[in-house]
Design a protein around this motif. Sequence first.
Motif, PDB file in Angstrom:
ATOM      1  N   ALA A 147     -26.929  51.565-120.822  1.00  0.00           N
ATOM      2  CA  ALA A 147     -25.773  51.921-119.995  1.00  0.00           C
ATOM      3  C   ALA A 147     -25.290  50.705-119.211  1.00  0.00           C
ATOM      4  CB  ALA A 147     -26.127  53.069-119.055  1.00  0.00           C
ATOM      5  N   ALA A 148     -26.237  49.928-118.694  1.00  0.00           N
ATOM      6  CA  ALA A 148     -25.871  48.712-117.951  1.00  0.00           C
ATOM      7  C   ALA A 148     -25.178  47.705-118.873  1.00  0.00           C
ATOM      8  CB  ALA A 148     -27.113  48.093-117.308  1.00  0.00           C
ATOM      9  N   LEU A 149     -25.655  47.575-120.111  1.00  0.00           N
ATOM     10  CA  LEU A 149     -25.019  46.660-121.067  1.00  0.00           C
ATOM     11  C   LEU A 149     -23.593  47.105-121.384  1.00  0.00           C
ATOM     12  CD1 LEU A 149     -27.943  45.970-123.577  1.00  0.00           C
ATOM     13  CD2 LEU A 149     -26.981  44.388-121.899  1.00  0.00           C
ATOM     14  N   TRP A 150     -23.397  48.413-121.564  1.00  0.00           N
ATOM     15  CA  TRP A 150     -22.055  48.936-121.821  1.00  0.00           C
ATOM     16  C   TRP A 150     -21.129  48.621-120.646  1.00  0.00           C
ATOM     17  CZ3 TRP A 150     -19.991  50.698-126.197  1.00  0.00           C
ATOM     18  CH2 TRP A 150     -20.809  51.262-127.180  1.00  0.00           C
ATOM     19  N   LEU A 151     -21.629  48.842-119.434  1.00  0.00           N
ATOM     20  CA  LEU A 151     -20.813  48.569-118.241  1.00  0.00           C
ATOM     21  C   LEU A 151     -20.514  47.082-118.097  1.00  0.00           C
ATOM     22  CD1 LEU A 151     -22.415  51.014-115.660  1.00  0.00           C
ATOM     23  CD2 LEU A 151     -20.155  51.201-116.750  1.00  0.00           C
ATOM     24  N   LEU A 152     -21.488  46.243-118.403  1.00  0.00           N
ATOM     25  CA  LEU A 152     -21.273  44.798-118.349  1.00  0.00           C
ATOM     26  C   LEU A 152     -20.227  44.372-119.377  1.00  0.00           C
ATOM     27  CD1 LEU A 152     -22.078  42.129-117.041  1.00  0.00           C
ATOM     28  CD2 LEU A 152     -23.952  41.979-118.714  1.00  0.00           C
ATOM     29  N   ALA A 153     -20.273  44.968-120.565  1.00  0.00           N
ATOM     30  CA  ALA A 153     -19.279  44.663-121.602  1.00  0.00           C
ATOM     31  C   ALA A 153     -17.882  45.009-121.104  1.00  0.00           C
ATOM     32  CB  ALA A 153     -19.589  45.441-122.884  1.00  0.00           C
ATOM     33  N   TRP A 154     -17.744  46.179-120.496  1.00  0.00           N
ATOM     34  CA  TRP A 154     -16.444  46.592-119.977  1.00  0.00           C
ATOM     35  C   TRP A 154     -15.984  45.650-118.854  1.00  0.00           C
ATOM     36  CZ3 TRP A 154     -15.434  48.674-115.019  1.00  0.00           C
ATOM     37  CH2 TRP A 154     -14.108  49.063-114.828  1.00  0.00           C
ATOM     38  N   ALA A 155     -16.886  45.332-117.928  1.00  0.00           N
ATOM     39  CA  ALA A 155     -16.520  44.455-116.813  1.00  0.00           C
ATOM     40  C   ALA A 155     -16.107  43.069-117.309  1.00  0.00           C
ATOM     41  CB  ALA A 155     -17.695  44.361-115.837  1.00  0.00           C
ATOM     42  N   LYS A 156     -16.857  42.529-118.263  1.00  0.00           N
ATOM     43  CA  LYS A 156     -16.503  41.198-118.804  1.00  0.00           C
ATOM     44  C   LYS A 156     -15.174  41.233-119.533  1.00  0.00           C
ATOM     45  CE  LYS A 156     -20.588  38.471-119.198  1.00  0.00           C
ATOM     46  NZ  LYS A 156     -21.055  37.371-120.005  1.00  0.00           N
ATOM     47  N   SER A 157     -14.866  42.329-120.195  1.00  0.00           N
ATOM     48  CA  SER A 157     -13.590  42.405-120.921  1.00  0.00           C
ATOM     49  C   SER A 157     -12.418  42.422-119.960  1.00  0.00           C
ATOM     50  CB  SER A 157     -13.561  43.657-121.815  1.00  0.00           C
ATOM     51  OG  SER A 157     -13.398  44.823-121.053  1.00  0.00           O
ATOM     52  N   ARG A 158     -12.621  42.936-118.780  1.00  0.00           N
ATOM     53  CA  ARG A 158     -11.543  42.974-117.791  1.00  0.00           C
ATOM     54  C   ARG A 158     -11.260  41.582-117.217  1.00  0.00           C
ATOM     55  NH1 ARG A 158     -10.022  47.582-114.960  1.00  0.00           N
ATOM     56  NH2 ARG A 158     -10.193  46.393-113.047  1.00  0.00           N
TER      57      ARG A 158
END
Length: 160
Positions: A147-158
Amino acid sequence: MLKTFTTPRGLVALAAGGSAAVLAGALLFQAAGYPPCPLCIDQRWPHLAAAVLGALILAFRLPMVLALLGALAAAITGGIGVYHSLVERHLIQGPTSCTSSAPGSMSAADLLQQIQNAPLIRCDEIAWQMLGITMPNLNAVFSLLFAALWLLAWAKSRRA
């Protein structure tokens, strides 16, 4: 190579691949003679959703906002893993459909009905453990990491 996995899509690949690996591991344990209880089955569906979602994001270059759905799926299975961990250690009452109740708390007829309707695999029994760590414990920890990796992916994409 390591830099590839720090990009948003690389992080999606890690998280989705992790869910696919956990799901494959669960199926291998089942094939090895450890049949799943109902809560174990419930933990598998969000992993399947996360793995498929990750594959779709990567294959079709879908928007990274969908990573939030991957985070949600991983968090759900992690939450079920925490719940199952508490149930199998008898710290909380589990679902009556796959746990036992104290015989003194029910009538003989109710007890007989529970025995006749009981599933073969109970949620409040530890099927496998190593060094006190059970499969639901592992699922909870890894799923919350995913879940943390998914959130990090989203944050980095922003930020990109």
